[in-house]
Design an enzyme around this catalytic site. Structure first.
Site, mmCIF file in Angstrom:
data_model
loop_
_atom_site.group_PDB
_atom_site.id
_atom_site.type_symbol
_atom_site.label_atom_id
_atom_site.label_comp_id
_atom_site.label_asym_id
_atom_site.label_seq_id
_atom_site.Cartn_x
_atom_site.Cartn_y
_atom_site.Cartn_z
ATOM 1 C CD GLU A 17 101.015 6.032 45.452
ATOM 2 O OE1 GLU A 17 99.785 6.043 45.251
ATOM 3 O OE2 GLU A 17 101.631 6.988 45.980
ATOM 4 C CB ALA A 123 90.892 13.358 37.125
ATOM 5 C CG HIS A 148 90.986 17.868 46.401
ATOM 6 N ND1 HIS A 148 91.693 19.037 46.393
ATOM 7 C CD2 HIS A 148 91.697 16.991 45.644
ATOM 8 C CE1 HIS A 148 92.787 18.881 45.644
ATOM 9 N NE2 HIS A 148 92.807 17.646 45.179
ATOM 10 C CD GLU A 157 86.085 17.062 46.118
ATOM 11 O OE1 GLU A 157 86.815 16.112 45.838
ATOM 12 O OE2 GLU A 157 86.229 18.198 45.642
ATOM 13 C CE LYS A 164 88.015 11.194 39.770
ATOM 14 N NZ LYS A 164 89.134 11.862 40.479
HETATM 15 P P1 FAD Z 1 89.915 15.756 39.947
HETATM 16 O O1 FAD Z 1 89.140 14.509 39.997
HETATM 17 O O2 FAD Z 1 89.951 16.521 38.673
HETATM 18 O O3 FAD Z 1 89.420 16.679 41.113
HETATM 19 C C1 FAD Z 1 90.156 17.832 41.502
HETATM 20 C C2 FAD Z 1 89.224 18.856 42.105
HETATM 21 O O4 FAD Z 1 88.437 19.418 41.072
HETATM 22 C C3 FAD Z 1 88.240 18.259 43.110
HETATM 23 O O5 FAD Z 1 88.048 19.166 44.154
HETATM 24 C C4 FAD Z 1 86.987 18.078 42.286
HETATM 25 O O6 FAD Z 1 85.809 18.097 43.054
HETATM 26 C C5 FAD Z 1 87.073 19.292 41.381
HETATM 27 N N1 FAD Z 1 86.318 19.100 40.136
HETATM 28 C C6 FAD Z 1 86.264 17.995 39.367
HETATM 29 N N2 FAD Z 1 85.433 18.185 38.314
HETATM 30 C C7 FAD Z 1 84.942 19.448 38.443
HETATM 31 C C8 FAD Z 1 84.045 20.243 37.694
HETATM 32 N N3 FAD Z 1 83.443 19.762 36.589
HETATM 33 N N4 FAD Z 1 83.781 21.499 38.112
HETATM 34 C C9 FAD Z 1 84.365 22.009 39.234
HETATM 35 N N5 FAD Z 1 85.232 21.291 39.987
HETATM 36 C C10 FAD Z 1 85.514 20.045 39.601
HETATM 37 N N6 FAD Z 1 99.543 13.709 42.015
HETATM 38 C C11 FAD Z 1 100.596 13.667 41.159
HETATM 39 O O7 FAD Z 1 101.094 14.730 40.730
HETATM 40 N N7 FAD Z 1 101.160 12.470 40.789
HETATM 41 C C12 FAD Z 1 100.663 11.278 41.213
HETATM 42 O O8 FAD Z 1 101.176 10.219 40.850
HETATM 43 C C13 FAD Z 1 99.535 11.285 42.103
HETATM 44 N N8 FAD Z 1 98.991 10.128 42.561
HETATM 45 C C14 FAD Z 1 97.867 10.165 43.361
HETATM 46 C C15 FAD Z 1 97.282 8.954 43.769
HETATM 47 C C16 FAD Z 1 96.127 8.970 44.579
HETATM 48 C C17 FAD Z 1 95.496 7.654 44.994
HETATM 49 C C18 FAD Z 1 95.573 10.212 45.012
HETATM 50 C C19 FAD Z 1 94.364 10.229 45.904
HETATM 51 C C20 FAD Z 1 96.157 11.414 44.610
HETATM 52 C C21 FAD Z 1 97.295 11.409 43.773
HETATM 53 N N9 FAD Z 1 97.890 12.588 43.325
HETATM 54 C C22 FAD Z 1 98.993 12.550 42.483
HETATM 55 C C23 FAD Z 1 97.382 13.895 43.785
HETATM 56 C C24 FAD Z 1 96.321 14.491 42.831
HETATM 57 O O9 FAD Z 1 96.902 14.769 41.576
HETATM 58 C C25 FAD Z 1 95.804 15.780 43.466
HETATM 59 O O10 FAD Z 1 95.097 15.490 44.653
HETATM 60 C C26 FAD Z 1 94.967 16.677 42.559
HETATM 61 O O11 FAD Z 1 94.823 17.936 43.188
HETATM 62 C C27 FAD Z 1 93.580 16.153 42.264
HETATM 63 O O12 FAD Z 1 93.619 15.122 41.399
HETATM 64 P P2 FAD Z 1 92.266 14.331 40.990
HETATM 65 O O13 FAD Z 1 92.665 13.384 39.936
HETATM 66 O O14 FAD Z 1 91.597 13.807 42.182
HETATM 67 O O15 FAD Z 1 91.450 15.541 40.374
#
Ligand code: FAD
Length: 293
Positions: A17, A123, A148, A157, A164
């Site tokens: 990455e 996401a 998280h 989670e 997802k």
């Molecule tokens: P999600 O999967 O949407 O989850 C976020 C939170 O919401 C979790 O606590 C989940 O349990 C909760 N949630 C999901 N669905 C629901 C629902 N239906 N109801 C209630 N709660 C729910 N950030 C950047 O800005 N740029 C990047 O390039 C970047 N790269 C990353 C790469 C990796 C491998 C990782 C692990 C993280 C990266 N991040 C990046 C950080 C990421 O954007 C943050 O951690 C963000 O807060 C969560 O993203 P997610 O896609 O996991 O979110």
């Protein structure tokens, strides 16, 4: 190459990455990409900033260089929470035009300076939207073996993770962690919930205490005592910390190999020297391991 196929085909997949430099035109990024390309990663992912379309185009430009000049598969990261549908559409049009095949779809962290309606809350919403626009593209998702930072309830989670995957995520990359046992416990829980897609450990080199402290404060990763001791001992000696840290991280990867992980996603922090040192340490074993698996 679609990365879900790569994970099926390969015994082991090593990916890196990187993040866009502040000045994309900076020749440092070309030097770094040149050095990283010599390490033959199976793919390189490029992070996406929180600030809207321009950041997305930077990520795409770097992906195009990786693909067209180095013949390495890129995967772009894309975040939804601060983006409008129009902005995502613009990126997705470019993704098609540039023939980029893989996206890590993320929620991102809310940017309070950007005051607009949220169109992609999680996401999974972005994942679903990308799928509706481009059926071929392979989408990956993020996961958090220690929870998280906004929700450390692993069971909840995992329920959200399921959504997802139902939305279209084909494999997962983890948040950084240092205690492999936590990752193994997490994997066991996923299997119990019938989540059987590849979960690739995201591993960060431990070679800069200040940088690491900042990153750790944003994650839920626990820091084992031996790592803390090492960081404290060598924090004022850059070279010593580099030597000790690369060995420490290589050892963490060796244990993951013993667990038969199908891949490692190395957070390079844009440091090709440290990446090379770690790769050199684990390479002979990876080659032997592919015969053993
Ligand atoms: P999600 O999967 O949407 O989850 C976020 C939170 O919401 C979790 O606590 C989940 O349990 C909760 N949630 C999901 N669905 C629901 C629902 N239906 N109801 C209630 N709660 C729910 N950030 C950047 O800005 N740029 C990047 O390039 C970047 N790269 C990353 C790469 C990796 C491998 C990782 C692990 C993280 C990266 N991040 C990046 C950080 C990421 O954007 C943050 O951690 C963000 O807060 C969560 O993203 P997610 O896609 O996991 O979110």
């Amino acid at each position: 190459m679609y990365l879900d196929e790569l994970y099926k085909k390969n015994d082991f997949t090593l990916s890196f990455e990187i993040f866009p430099f502040k000045k994309w035109s900076n020749k440092k990024i070309y030097e770094m990409l040149f050095e990283l390309s010599k390490l033959n990663p199976d793919f390189i992912s490029i992070t996406y900033g929180a600030g809207g379309t321009k950041r997305g185009l930077e990520t795409l430009d770097i992906a195009s260089v990786i693909k067209d000049e180095y013949n390495i598969e890129p995967m772009i990261h894309l975040t939804g929470i601060n983006s409008s549908k129009e902005e995502i559409d613009e990126i997705l049009d470019e993704v098609k035009r540039r023939d980029i095949k893989n996206i890590l779809a993320l929620r991102g962290d809310i940017n309070k300076d950007i005051n607009k309606k949220i169109e992609f809350e999680y996401a999974k919403d972005l994942t679903k939207y990308i799928k509706s626009k481009n059926k071929e593209i392979v989408i990956a998702g993020a996961c958090y073996p220690q929870g998280h930072s906004i929700n450390s309830n692993i069971d909840e989670e995992i329920e959200h993770l399921k959504q997802k995957i139902e939305a279209g995520a084909k494999f997962l990359i983890t948040q950084l962690f240092f205690e492999n046992e936590r990752f193994y416990e997490f994997k066991d829980k996923l299997v119990k919930k019938n989540i059987n897609i590849e979960v690739i450990p995201g591993i960060i080199p431990v070679t800069n205490k200040k940088q690491l402290n900042k990153i750790i404060s944003l994650s839920n990763a626990s820091v084992p005592k031996d790592l803390l001791r090492m960081l404290n001992k060598y924090e004022d000696n850059k070279q010593a910390l580099k030597e000790a840290g690369t060995i420490y991280t290589s050892k963490q990867i060796i244990d993951l190999l013993s667990y038969k992980t199908k891949g490692i996603h190395l957070y390079t922090l844009n440091n090709h020297e440290i990446t090379k040192k770690i790769k050199d340490n684990i390479d002979p074993l990876i080659k032997l391991n592919s015969n053993i698996i």
